[in-house]
Design a protein around this motif. Structure first.
Motif, PDB file in Angstrom:
ATOM      1  N   ALA A  10      39.428  42.496  45.942  1.00 52.95           N
ATOM      2  CA  ALA A  10      40.341  40.529  46.171  1.00 52.95           C
ATOM      3  C   ALA A  10      39.950  40.149  44.395  1.00 52.95           C
ATOM      4  O   ALA A  10      41.140  39.359  44.248  1.00 52.95           O
ATOM      5  N   GLN A  11      38.970  40.491  43.697  1.00 50.51           N
ATOM      6  CA  GLN A  11      39.091  39.617  42.200  1.00 50.51           C
ATOM      7  C   GLN A  11      39.488  40.194  40.852  1.00 50.51           C
ATOM      8  O   GLN A  11      39.670  38.922  40.073  1.00 50.51           O
ATOM      9  N   LYS A  12      40.148  41.484  41.423  1.00 55.34           N
ATOM     10  CA  LYS A  12      41.199  41.743  40.667  1.00 55.34           C
ATOM     11  C   LYS A  12      42.946  41.086  40.596  1.00 55.34           C
ATOM     12  O   LYS A  12      42.877  40.479  40.005  1.00 55.34           O
ATOM     13  N   MET A  13      42.759  41.364  41.940  1.00 55.97           N
ATOM     14  CA  MET A  13      43.977  40.849  42.555  1.00 55.97           C
ATOM     15  C   MET A  13      44.062  38.828  41.913  1.00 55.97           C
ATOM     16  O   MET A  13      44.736  38.212  41.981  1.00 55.97           O
ATOM     17  N   MET A  14      42.779  38.066  42.186  1.00 55.46           N
ATOM     18  CA  MET A  14      42.916  37.038  41.842  1.00 55.46           C
ATOM     19  C   MET A  14      42.901  36.704  40.106  1.00 55.46           C
ATOM     20  O   MET A  14      43.296  36.129  39.939  1.00 55.46           O
ATOM     21  N   ALA A  15      42.251  37.690  39.559  1.00 55.26           N
ATOM     22  CA  ALA A  15      42.363  37.182  37.952  1.00 55.26           C
ATOM     23  C   ALA A  15      44.435  37.769  37.494  1.00 55.26           C
ATOM     24  O   ALA A  15      43.974  36.926  37.160  1.00 55.26           O
ATOM     25  N   ASN A  16      44.633  38.223  38.363  1.00 53.92           N
ATOM     26  CA  ASN A  16      46.339  38.310  37.755  1.00 53.92           C
ATOM     27  C   ASN A  16      47.095  37.020  38.526  1.00 53.92           C
ATOM     28  O   ASN A  16      47.857  37.311  38.552  1.00 53.92           O
ATOM     29  N   MET A  17      46.712  36.837  39.348  1.00 54.29           N
ATOM     30  CA  MET A  17      47.098  35.243  40.313  1.00 54.29           C
ATOM     31  C   MET A  17      47.365  33.797  39.014  1.00 54.29           C
ATOM     32  O   MET A  17      46.566  33.939  38.357  1.00 54.29           O
ATOM     33  N   LYS A  18      48.851  33.573  38.779  1.00 54.90           N
ATOM     34  CA  LYS A  18      49.316  32.701  38.243  1.00 54.90           C
ATOM     35  C   LYS A  18      47.902  31.059  39.194  1.00 54.90           C
ATOM     36  O   LYS A  18      48.257  31.550  40.202  1.00 54.90           O
ATOM     37  N   PRO A  19      48.029  29.928  37.818  1.00 62.41           N
ATOM     38  CA  PRO A  19      47.421  29.149  39.045  1.00 62.41           C
ATOM     39  C   PRO A  19      47.728  28.557  40.060  1.00 62.41           C
ATOM     40  O   PRO A  19      47.842  28.271  40.692  1.00 62.41           O
ATOM     41  N   GLU A  20      49.553  28.626  40.314  1.00 64.24           N
ATOM     42  CA  GLU A  20      50.044  28.201  41.179  1.00 64.24           C
ATOM     43  C   GLU A  20      49.568  28.918  42.487  1.00 64.24           C
ATOM     44  O   GLU A  20      49.716  28.556  43.510  1.00 64.24           O
ATOM     45  N   ASP A  21      49.522  29.974  42.193  1.00 67.60           N
ATOM     46  CA  ASP A  21      49.481  31.592  43.358  1.00 67.60           C
ATOM     47  C   ASP A  21      48.153  30.584  43.889  1.00 67.60           C
ATOM     48  O   ASP A  21      47.874  30.713  44.697  1.00 67.60           O
TER      49      ASP A  21
END
Length: 163
Positions: A10-21
């Protein structure tokens, strides 16, 4: 609690998210029904029973994406530390059990191995799986030495089932 591997993913996924996502995900979590959140937590590794899901969701409403990421990182670090604590305790018990086997005190060794196995229950990872197999094999040995063949067979079969 969620398992450490899930938190890391989950942390890796969140690190790759755009701010709007990230903002969209925060909003989605903030608007989630607490019962849905409780159900998700129980199916994904479970949360502690003393967690007030509604309160947790309320806190998430007021978090920025960066605060949410930081919270996930902190939770993962805490869970990793907890896993390491129980793993180390199990290693110590395994060593104590090995000393009992050398003295041919199989019931005492069995108690040590069983407690060590209980300590790592609920934890995952290759290191835990290896230790679990070792403990189950040691438990099987103790049962063999005390001529409890059914329990020896069960421990051996349990060792074979470890992923």
């Amino acid at each position: 609690m969620f398992n450490p591997e899930m938190m890391q993913a989950a942390q890796k996924m969140m690190a790759n998210m755009k701010p709007e996502d990230m903002q969209r995900m925060t909003q989605m979590a903030a608007n989630m029904d607490p019962k849905v959140m409780e159900n998700m937590m129980s199916t994904m590794g479970g949360g502690p029973s003393n967690v007030d899901t509604a309160q947790a969701l309320e806190q998430m409403k007021n978090m920025t994406p960066d605060q949410l990421k930081a919270g996930m990182a902190q939770a993962q670090n805490q869970m990793s530390a907890q896993k390491q604590y129980w793993y180390n305790a199990s290693e110590m018990l395994k060593n104590e059990g090995n000393a009992e086997v050398k003295k041919e005190c199989y019931p005492a060794a069995l108690a040590k191995y069983t407690k060590a196995l209980e300590n790592i229950q609920g934890h995952v990872g290759d290191d835990v799986a290896v230790l679990r197999v070792i403990l189950l094999n040691n438990i099987a040995l103790c049962h063999l030495k005390t001529k409890d063949f059914a329990q020896a067979l069960q421990a051996g079969e349990d060792a074979l089932k470890v992923d």
